[in-house]
Design an enzyme around this catalytic site. Structure first.
Site, mmCIF file in Angstrom:
data_model
loop_
_atom_site.group_PDB
_atom_site.id
_atom_site.type_symbol
_atom_site.label_atom_id
_atom_site.label_comp_id
_atom_site.label_asym_id
_atom_site.label_seq_id
_atom_site.Cartn_x
_atom_site.Cartn_y
_atom_site.Cartn_z
ATOM 1 C CD GLU A 161 32.133 -63.460 -40.170
ATOM 2 O OE1 GLU A 161 33.130 -62.591 -40.185
ATOM 3 O OE2 GLU A 161 30.820 -63.311 -40.772
ATOM 4 C CB CYS B 199 40.043 -61.396 -37.328
ATOM 5 S SG CYS B 199 38.807 -60.254 -37.409
HETATM 6 P P1 NAD Z 1 39.885 -70.758 -32.141
HETATM 7 O O1 NAD Z 1 39.535 -71.181 -33.636
HETATM 8 O O2 NAD Z 1 41.027 -71.583 -31.540
HETATM 9 O O3 NAD Z 1 38.794 -70.952 -31.291
HETATM 10 C C1 NAD Z 1 37.417 -70.631 -31.336
HETATM 11 C C2 NAD Z 1 36.707 -71.362 -31.027
HETATM 12 O O4 NAD Z 1 36.659 -72.792 -31.332
HETATM 13 C C3 NAD Z 1 36.806 -71.087 -29.374
HETATM 14 O O5 NAD Z 1 35.442 -71.141 -28.737
HETATM 15 C C4 NAD Z 1 37.116 -72.717 -29.026
HETATM 16 O O6 NAD Z 1 36.460 -73.466 -27.808
HETATM 17 C C5 NAD Z 1 36.856 -73.595 -30.137
HETATM 18 N N1 NAD Z 1 37.730 -74.409 -30.294
HETATM 19 C C6 NAD Z 1 38.956 -74.398 -30.057
HETATM 20 N N2 NAD Z 1 39.806 -75.673 -30.553
HETATM 21 C C7 NAD Z 1 38.717 -76.633 -31.087
HETATM 22 C C8 NAD Z 1 38.742 -77.764 -31.677
HETATM 23 N N3 NAD Z 1 39.692 -78.726 -31.661
HETATM 24 N N4 NAD Z 1 37.341 -78.191 -31.978
HETATM 25 C C9 NAD Z 1 36.243 -77.675 -31.987
HETATM 26 N N5 NAD Z 1 36.455 -76.508 -31.462
HETATM 27 C C10 NAD Z 1 37.394 -75.853 -30.889
HETATM 28 O O7 NAD Z 1 40.379 -69.450 -32.513
HETATM 29 P P2 NAD Z 1 41.080 -68.590 -31.428
HETATM 30 O O8 NAD Z 1 42.189 -68.762 -31.276
HETATM 31 O O9 NAD Z 1 40.095 -68.296 -30.268
HETATM 32 O O10 NAD Z 1 40.910 -67.105 -32.240
HETATM 33 C C11 NAD Z 1 41.787 -66.476 -33.053
HETATM 34 C C12 NAD Z 1 41.294 -66.585 -34.502
HETATM 35 O O11 NAD Z 1 40.021 -66.477 -34.710
HETATM 36 C C13 NAD Z 1 42.275 -66.097 -35.488
HETATM 37 O O12 NAD Z 1 42.512 -66.892 -36.581
HETATM 38 C C14 NAD Z 1 41.480 -64.930 -35.961
HETATM 39 O O13 NAD Z 1 41.906 -64.331 -37.112
HETATM 40 C C15 NAD Z 1 40.039 -65.405 -36.077
HETATM 41 N N6 NAD Z 1 38.928 -64.459 -35.766
HETATM 42 C C16 NAD Z 1 38.339 -64.037 -36.804
HETATM 43 C C17 NAD Z 1 37.329 -63.114 -36.573
HETATM 44 C C18 NAD Z 1 36.426 -62.759 -38.007
HETATM 45 O O14 NAD Z 1 35.429 -62.011 -37.623
HETATM 46 N N7 NAD Z 1 36.671 -63.190 -39.036
HETATM 47 C C19 NAD Z 1 37.405 -62.567 -35.458
HETATM 48 C C20 NAD Z 1 38.189 -62.708 -34.512
HETATM 49 C C21 NAD Z 1 39.089 -63.710 -34.522
#
Ligand code: NAD
Length: 452
Positions: free
Chosen positions: A204, A238
């Site tokens: 997602e 998102c």
């Molecule tokens: P992110 O991708 O930075 O983090 C999400 C998860 O990934 C966290 O649990 C984090 O610990 C982990 N993570 C971060 N860096 C990592 C790495 N290098 N290796 C492995 N895991 C890692 O996202 P965010 O900043 O927390 O959230 C924002 C993003 O999420 C935006 O792009 C938004 O559009 C998206 N989002 C999508 C939905 C949806 O339902 N489609 C909903 C909410 C947010």
């Protein structure tokens, strides 16, 4: 983590009765602790509107549990599938089976909902669950861990806390399914890690969700809906509108109506309790930097930007498409407005970019709606309203291409977290030998007869 997963995988999946009990207990705890959930999220954000948290973190989850409890007995039933006439009177069925242990990885923007929403689907499908909440909202992550421990034993639902390093290790575990919510960039890392174990994924992700305003649509109505959708959670959603496409002739009118509705909904954003903060100083800086290199005359900031964690609602008129503002998902309270000549140019603009999570169309013209449905691709299409399609019970939610893979909510969530096992029952009457060696003349004639 590995040992924990192994011990969970050794245990049986939840029975239907256990699933129902778990969901009811989860609902009870959310109801009892909703004030604490809301205040903890607000602490993580410096300030998060209480009503936004109530609507988007608490109510959405309770609704999803209620809906699931109403439907679950139907979902778990094996569905009859008619065997091909050549195999008459044999039978087939599609039997949902729990996958095992599901890993849920969540972002910070709706830190409770995006853990609990996938959890409801995973439990409904009978799976045990490991959860990795976001480290960017640590108080909510820790509260989530406490609440889960109140509802479940550690072998039923287990919460792991930590940052990117832990997340990396987590996604490399031999889990039976991962539902990851987060950025497209990290989604690629998760997919790479999961591929080592061939762990199936629901991704997602995010991206730039465009808004297209048709030339027939009332600008005031469109502006009102866009303001509500864009500045909910200060744009950190998102599926928030990322940019607007409108014909040049109506651009000024749109800006006036956007300003009017921003001032109505979020007057004095700096100390307005209905207006949420940017989650942390790093993101505040990232958003401030996004305005670098844009002529001041193209920027309308409505209210004080200040040094606080709040960033005022900001409109940017016609930024260059090569500017970072138009290259990356904004994920904050800045809204660019791009002018196009006509519908076809708007469609080309959308199709030249990654497939968005949502496309918002404002139009009542049937022909325009049909054209957009057929000529664009997006995770979802929302016509004449923003955001609320997420809250439609049972309507699958997910992206396409760079905005995600797979979907959940309602039955689709149950299916994503289940193995839909095909079962074939051979009847005692069996004509299958008629097509098996040794092929006699008689069998040859029979094969020719059924080959049609
Ligand atoms: P992110 O991708 O930075 O983090 C999400 C998860 O990934 C966290 O649990 C984090 O610990 C982990 N993570 C971060 N860096 C990592 C790495 N290098 N290796 C492995 N895991 C890692 O996202 P965010 O900043 O927390 O959230 C924002 C993003 O999420 C935006 O792009 C938004 O559009 C998206 N989002 C999508 C939905 C949806 O339902 N489609 C909903 C909410 C947010």
């Amino acid at each position: 983590m590995k040992t924990q997963l192994k011990s969970m995988q050794a245990l049986p999946p939840f029975t239907l009765n256990e699933r129902i009990t778990h969901l009811k207990n989860l609902s009870k705890v959310i109801k009892q602790r909703q004030a604490e959930i809301i205040s903890t999220i607000s602490e993580d954000f410096s300030h998060r509107s209480e009503h936004e948290s109530l609507l988007a973190e608490v109510m959405v989850c309770l609704d999803e549990i209620n809906y699931t409890l109403k439907q679950i007995k139907q979902w778990v039933r094996a569905k009859t599938w008619h065997a091909d006439w050549k195999f008459f009177p044999s039978k087939c069925s599609i039997t949902p089976q729990p996958k095992g242990v599901v890993g849920i990885m969540a972002p910070w923007n709706y830190p409770f909902n995006l853990v609990v929403g996938p959890l409801i689907a995973a439990i409904a499908a009978g799976n045990r669950v490991m959860i990795k909440p976001s480290e960017i909202t640590p108080k909510t992550a820790s509260l989530t861990q406490t609440l889960m421990a109140e509802v479940f034993s550690a072998d039923e639902v287990y919460v792991v806390l930590g940052g990117a390093e832990v997340a990396n290790e987590f996604s490399g575990l031999p889990l039976d399914h991962i539902l990851f919510t987060g950025s497209t960039q990290v989604g690629k890392i998760i997919m790479r890690n999961a591929s080592e174990n061939l762990t199936p994924l629901t991704l997602e992700l995010g991206g730039k969700s465009p808004v297209l305003i048709g030339d027939d649509y009332n600008i005031d109505k469109a502006a009102k809906s866009i303001v509500a959708g864009k500045w909910f959670n200060a744009g950190q959603t998102c599926l928030a509108p990322d940019y607007i496409l409108i014909d040049a002739a109506r651009q000024d009118e749109l800006i006036e109506h956007l300003k009017k509705h921003i001032n109505k909904a979020f007057p004095k954003p700096d100390d307005n309790p209905d207006y949420s903060c940017v989650v942390n100083p790093r993101h505040h800086q990232r958003l401030t930097d996004l305005l670098d290199g844009i002529d001041e005359q193209q920027i309308y900031q409505l209210g004080k930007a200040g040094d606080s964690r709040k960033m005022a609602p900001t409109l940017v008129v016609n930024p260059p498409t090569s500017h970072p503002l138009m290259q990356n998902e904004i994920f904050g309270p800045i809204l660019p407005i791009i002018t196009t000549e006509n519908l076809s140019e708007s469609i080309d603009f959308i199709n030249a970019r990654d497939k968005p999570l949502t496309l918002y169309l404002f139009s009542n013209r049937r022909e325009t709606i049909k054209t957009i449905k057929e000529q664009t691709q997006s995770g979802s299409l929302s016509i004449n309203e923003t955001l609320v399609h997420f809250a439609q019970k049972g309507l699958p939610f997910g992206g396409i291409g760079h905005s995600g893979m797979g979907s959940y909510h309602g039955y689709q969530g149950f299916v994503s977290m289940s193995h839909m096992k095909s079962v074939y029952y051979q009847s005692k009457i069996n004509f299958n030998d008629m097509v098996r060696a040794p092929i006699t003349q008689f069998k040859e004639k029979f094969i020719a007869m059924i080959n049609r």
